[in-house]
Write a protein that holds these residues in place. Structure first.
Motif: not given
Length: 215
Positions: A179-187
């Motif tokens: 989830l944190l990786r996805r959040l960091a790449s969410s713009g």
């Protein structure tokens, strides 16, 4: 070439002693100001800026020359006078007491060095050139200062809040990391740069976590 281990020290409520009252000592003091350290400056003379800090009780000024025994109880020590014999004596006492000491202009005698620093709220970037000189350090620090702008402060506050929410809701370490990786790449960072980002409420944070857990 001498290599130093990069670490970040917690100096809160710990005595940090600077022997010297000139411009070098002033820089050391200013580097400690936000750490919560208990700052002591030992010198018969101090700069106007240090005088202001002393007047406002933001540091303790010992208005005299250094004496053996002054370092008792210190966590960190800076030998920052323009007198070689005084700096040597300070370094000697510090080492006898097992205290880390920084010796101005003597890299080879220092237990630690003070790097160039960039701060953006939770972000701390330190730059050291291992003795190549303050001018080079300043040049590199200036370049990084431009690269990592003020947008990083609200961005990292947001990421911190989201991490706490994820830890509260999600038990799996693997799922948390995903989830944190996805959040960091969410713009989000780019939205903040364009001033298009509105801080999320707790409900919005929880909803994002729930939606992205399901994917």
């Amino acid at each position: 070439m001498q290599y130093f281990v990069p670490i970040l020290l917690n100096c809160k409520n710990k005595i940090c002693c600077i022997v010297g009252g000139g411009r070098i000592a002033e820089r050391k003091v200013k580097g400690l100001m936000k750490s919560g350290a208990l700052i002591t400056v030992i010198s018969p003379n101090i700069t106007p800026d240090l005088q202001v800090l002393a007047d406002h009780k933001q540091l303790h000024w010992v208005n005299r020359v250094y004496r053996e025994g002054d370092l008792q109880g210190a966590f960190l020590v800076y030998a920052a006078t323009d007198q070689r014999d005084v700096n040597d004596a300070v370094a000697h006492e510090a080492r006898q007491r097992g205290i880390l000491v920084n010796v101005a202009d003597r890299l080879e005698e220092a237990d630690f060095i003070t790097p160039g620093i960039i701060r953006r709220g939770r972000l701390t970037i330190s730059v050291s050139t291992a003795g190549a000189g303050p001018a080079v350090t300043s040049e590199i620090t200036s370049a990084l200062d431009t690269l990592f702008g003020n947008e990083y402060e609200p961005y990292l506050d947001f990421m911190y809040d989201m991490r706490q929410a994820i830890k509260r809701i999600v038990s799996s370490p693997q799922q948390r990391a995903k989830l944190l990786r996805r959040l960091a790449s969410s713009g989000i960072l780019e939205q903040i740069r364009r001033q298009e980002f509105t801080a999320w409420t707790q409900k919005e944070m929880d909803r994002w976590i729930a939606q992205n857990q399901e994917e």
